[in-house]
Design a protein around this motif. Structure first.
Motif, PDB file in Angstrom:
ATOM      1  N   THR A 288      26.389  39.587  14.312  1.00  0.00           N
ATOM      2  CA  THR A 288      25.960  39.843  15.962  1.00  0.00           C
ATOM      3  C   THR A 288      24.655  40.675  15.487  1.00  0.00           C
ATOM      4  N   ASP A 289      24.026  41.337  16.678  1.00  0.00           N
ATOM      5  CA  ASP A 289      22.816  42.097  16.289  1.00  0.00           C
ATOM      6  C   ASP A 289      22.647  42.899  15.098  1.00  0.00           C
ATOM      7  N   ARG A 290      21.797  42.735  14.102  1.00  0.00           N
ATOM      8  CA  ARG A 290      21.689  43.757  12.780  1.00  0.00           C
ATOM      9  C   ARG A 290      23.140  43.679  12.194  1.00  0.00           C
ATOM     10  N   PHE A 291      24.000  42.918  12.115  1.00  0.00           N
ATOM     11  CA  PHE A 291      25.294  42.844  11.351  1.00  0.00           C
ATOM     12  C   PHE A 291      25.914  41.524  11.100  1.00  0.00           C
ATOM     13  N   MET A 292      26.158  41.425   9.702  1.00  0.00           N
ATOM     14  CA  MET A 292      26.717  40.165   9.357  1.00  0.00           C
ATOM     15  C   MET A 292      28.287  40.454   8.673  1.00  0.00           C
ATOM     16  N   ALA A 293      29.308  39.703   8.671  1.00  0.00           N
ATOM     17  CA  ALA A 293      30.356  39.842   8.021  1.00  0.00           C
ATOM     18  C   ALA A 293      30.464  38.823   7.071  1.00  0.00           C
ATOM     19  N   ILE A 294      31.080  38.992   5.747  1.00  0.00           N
ATOM     20  CA  ILE A 294      30.980  38.225   4.674  1.00  0.00           C
ATOM     21  C   ILE A 294      32.414  38.418   3.854  1.00  0.00           C
ATOM     22  N   GLY A 295      32.758  37.386   3.037  1.00  0.00           N
ATOM     23  CA  GLY A 295      33.853  37.348   2.260  1.00  0.00           C
ATOM     24  C   GLY A 295      35.172  37.283   2.975  1.00  0.00           C
TER      25      GLY A 295
ATOM     26  N   VAL B  73      34.628  53.567   4.564  1.00  0.00           N
ATOM     27  CA  VAL B  73      33.928  53.682   5.950  1.00  0.00           C
ATOM     28  C   VAL B  73      34.843  53.314   6.894  1.00  0.00           C
ATOM     29  N   THR B  74      34.565  53.900   8.057  1.00  0.00           N
ATOM     30  CA  THR B  74      35.504  53.850   9.242  1.00  0.00           C
ATOM     31  C   THR B  74      34.913  53.120  10.620  1.00  0.00           C
ATOM     32  N   GLU B  75      33.571  53.166  10.583  1.00  0.00           N
ATOM     33  CA  GLU B  75      32.853  52.657  11.703  1.00  0.00           C
ATOM     34  C   GLU B  75      31.428  52.281  11.750  1.00  0.00           C
ATOM     35  N   PRO B  76      31.115  51.236  12.474  1.00  0.00           N
ATOM     36  CA  PRO B  76      29.527  51.373  12.944  1.00  0.00           C
ATOM     37  C   PRO B  76      28.972  52.596  13.325  1.00  0.00           C
ATOM     38  N   ILE B  77      27.904  53.032  13.002  1.00  0.00           N
ATOM     39  CA  ILE B  77      26.962  53.799  14.196  1.00  0.00           C
ATOM     40  C   ILE B  77      26.324  52.873  15.089  1.00  0.00           C
ATOM     41  N   VAL B  78      26.606  53.242  16.239  1.00  0.00           N
ATOM     42  CA  VAL B  78      25.794  52.381  17.371  1.00  0.00           C
ATOM     43  C   VAL B  78      24.968  52.984  18.364  1.00  0.00           C
ATOM     44  N   GLU B  79      23.833  52.336  18.452  1.00  0.00           N
ATOM     45  CA  GLU B  79      22.848  52.791  19.386  1.00  0.00           C
ATOM     46  C   GLU B  79      22.348  51.751  20.237  1.00  0.00           C
ATOM     47  N   ASN B  80      22.196  51.981  21.485  1.00  0.00           N
ATOM     48  CA  ASN B  80      21.656  51.068  22.325  1.00  0.00           C
ATOM     49  C   ASN B  80      22.499  49.713  22.346  1.00  0.00           C
ATOM     50  N   GLY B  81      23.642  49.667  21.969  1.00  0.00           N
ATOM     51  CA  GLY B  81      24.569  48.611  21.862  1.00  0.00           C
ATOM     52  C   GLY B  81      24.517  47.678  20.466  1.00  0.00           C
ATOM     53  N   GLU B  82      23.496  48.519  19.532  1.00  0.00           N
ATOM     54  CA  GLU B  82      23.478  47.707  18.176  1.00  0.00           C
ATOM     55  C   GLU B  82      23.742  48.717  17.005  1.00  0.00           C
ATOM     56  N   PRO B  83      24.506  47.990  15.948  1.00  0.00           N
ATOM     57  CA  PRO B  83      24.635  48.882  14.783  1.00  0.00           C
ATOM     58  C   PRO B  83      23.421  49.265  14.125  1.00  0.00           C
ATOM     59  N   ILE B  84      23.264  50.508  13.998  1.00  0.00           N
ATOM     60  CA  ILE B  84      22.199  51.214  13.018  1.00  0.00           C
ATOM     61  C   ILE B  84      22.620  51.912  11.883  1.00  0.00           C
ATOM     62  N   GLY B  85      23.902  51.730  11.523  1.00  0.00           N
ATOM     63  CA  GLY B  85      24.288  52.207  10.253  1.00  0.00           C
ATOM     64  C   GLY B  85      25.820  52.359  10.226  1.00  0.00           C
ATOM     65  N   VAL B  86      26.295  53.119   9.103  1.00  0.00           N
ATOM     66  CA  VAL B  86      27.832  53.176   9.255  1.00  0.00           C
ATOM     67  C   VAL B  86      28.247  54.632   9.032  1.00  0.00           C
TER      68      VAL B  86
END
Ligand SMILES: Cc1cc2nc3c(=O)[nH]c(=O)nc-3n(C[C@H](O)[C@H](O)[C@H](O)COP(=O)(O)OP(=O)(O)OC[C@H]3O[C@@H](n4cnc5c(N)ncnc54)[C@H](O)[C@@H]3O)c2cc1C
Length: 411
Positions: free
Chosen positions: A278-285, A118-131
């Motif tokens: 943040t919107d549509r995103f969580m960091a864990i571990g 995985v290299t980056e989020p796919i961002v649309e309208n400022g929100e991640p909608i995938g990777v």
């Protein structure tokens, strides 16, 4: 593989694997993208000593067959003394444990894609909608979770991660055979997890021997490259050199040899968590990071953070529910501070203080630990400041003054 999921998780470590387990059990479409190849998983990421406690085993239904050795005692060692506390634990075969999480969540419907970097989020309208992974491959989901440990590619690109280089702890460990586990003059390490405070061996950190049965053990060292490390460090010694030095000078290793292919190396950040979502995103571990600053217990904490994220996702997604906006994911932060690391700030203070102390003070600490009752020690271990004060002595005033000066100058 679909290209649209309820949740996409990057990283199949304890955090990502447990989060996938919990989501799959609840019937969500979840996919985990793991950078390593399946046939050799885990290789680079097989990095943990994997000492843990019954509370983790029972909370997450971890089976006996991933346990290398059940332990009975925790031992603390200083240069010339030691302290033994009866406390049941287990040393896991970390690779088997990680594979168990994958298999168990697959049985409930989680999908895994290996060889997926995985290299980056796919961002649309400022929100991640995938990777995005492996260059141009894409997968879309309602919620994106970064569980890649310190590399944190999605969290960093979304500006959520604030992992700091100065808080970076590094560790290395070998599995050895031929160790004298019960050597006269030392604590009996049979069925024990031993942690040693000794700046000659691990400046600004600690070393360990975790018994894995008969004459075998996991033996390693770790430290943070902080001021204390600089004060005690030897010129030009790498973390590997420190471990080699210990193996050459401790008589318990006189007849020991390395078990081929059994070397684990890794890192973690020892610091307060920054932003967790943040919107549509969580960091864990360890992406957060979650590892306990004092003794490096990370597995239980990472599993708990995976569970907290799964609970949060469930609260949003169930019954076609709420948009996973930052506002609606805020409960993850509440759960994190309640269930993952409730006393992180006082444990960080204890850690900084502990690694500032001298080898002589470590010897006296062993006596202090023997003098205090179990309740006070349990409270001190949880970060209770009044209990911690009972471990201090008048001779610690210069140490506390130095500690206070350091904290003031680091602000
Ligand atoms: C030397 C050492 C000893 C330790 N000993 C103990 C111990 O005895 N007890 C204990 O409780 N804890 C211990 N820990 C801490 C514990 O191992 C970690 O806290 C825990 O493994 C972190 O889990 P995680 O799921 O957050 O991350 P990780 O275990 O780091 O898993 C992350 C996963 O993400 C994958 N990944 C990374 N980058 C990408 C990417 N770009 N795309 C896709 N996948 C990616 C990795 O391959 C890996 O599988 C130790 C750590 C170290 C380094």
């Amino acid at each position: 593989m679909n290209d649209e999921y309820d949740v996409v998780i990057a990283g199949a470590g304890p955090a990502g694997g447990q989060c996938a387990r919990d989501l799959a059990t609840r019937g969500y479409d979840v996919v985990v993208l793991e950078t390593e190849a399946e046939d050799e998983f885990p290789r680079q990421s097989n990095k943990s000593t994997a000492g843990t406690f019954p509370s983790m085993m029972s909370a997450f239904g971890v089976p006996d067959d991933v346990v290398m050795n059940y332990t009975e005692n925790v031992v603390l060692e200083s240069p010339t003394d030691y302290y033994v506390r009866q406390q049941p634990g287990a040393v896991l075969e970390f690779a088997d444990f990680k594979r168990f999480l994958v298999e168990d969540s697959r049985e409930d419907g989680a999908e895994y894609v290996f060889d997926a970097h995985v290299t980056e989020p796919i961002v649309e309208n400022g929100e991640p909608i995938g990777v995005r992974y492996n260059g141009s491959e894409e997968v879309y989901a309602d919620i994106v979770i970064d569980a890649t440990g310190p590399s944190a590619p999605i969290a960093k690109k979304l500006g959520v991660s604030d992992l700091e280089r100065t808080n970076h702890a590094i560790g290395i460990e070998y599995e050895l055979e031929g160790i004298e586990i019960d050597r006269p003059g030392y604590a009996d390490l049979t069925d024990a997890m031993m942690l040693r405070l000794d700046h000659d061996l691990a400046p600004g950190g600690y070393s360990w021997i975790f018994h894995t049965g008969a004459d075998t053990a996991k033996v390693g060292i770790c430290y943070i490259q902080n001021e204390s490390h600089q004060n005690y460090a030897r010129d030009d010694f790498s973390v590997d050199d420190y471990l080699q030095h210990w193996l050459e000078t401790d008589p318990r290793f006189a007849d020991a040899s390395r078990i081929e292919g059994k070397q684990h190396r890794g890192s973690a950040h020892i610091q307060l968590p920054g932003q967790l979502y943040t919107d549509r995103f969580m960091a864990i571990g360890d992406t957060v990071p979650s590892v306990d600053p004092l003794w490096g217990e990370g597995i239980n904490k990472c599993m708990r953070s995976g569970r907290a994220a799964a609970t949060t996702a469930d609260a949003c997604l169930k019954h076609g529910g709420l948009e996973p906006t930052a506002e609606n994911l805020e409960v993850y932060e509440t759960l994190w501070h309640r269930d993952v690391a409730p006393n992180m700030d006082s444990r960080l203070l204890m850690t900084e203080l502990l690694y500032l102390a001298s080898n002589e003070r470590y010897d006296r600490l062993m006596a202090d630990l023997s003098r205090l009752d179990d309740d006070t020690l349990a409270r001190a271990n949880k970060g209770d400041k009044r209990a911690i004060l009972r471990l201090l002595e008048p001779g610690d005033i210069p140490l506390l003054a130095k500690f206070a000066r350091q904290r003031l100058t680091s602000r």
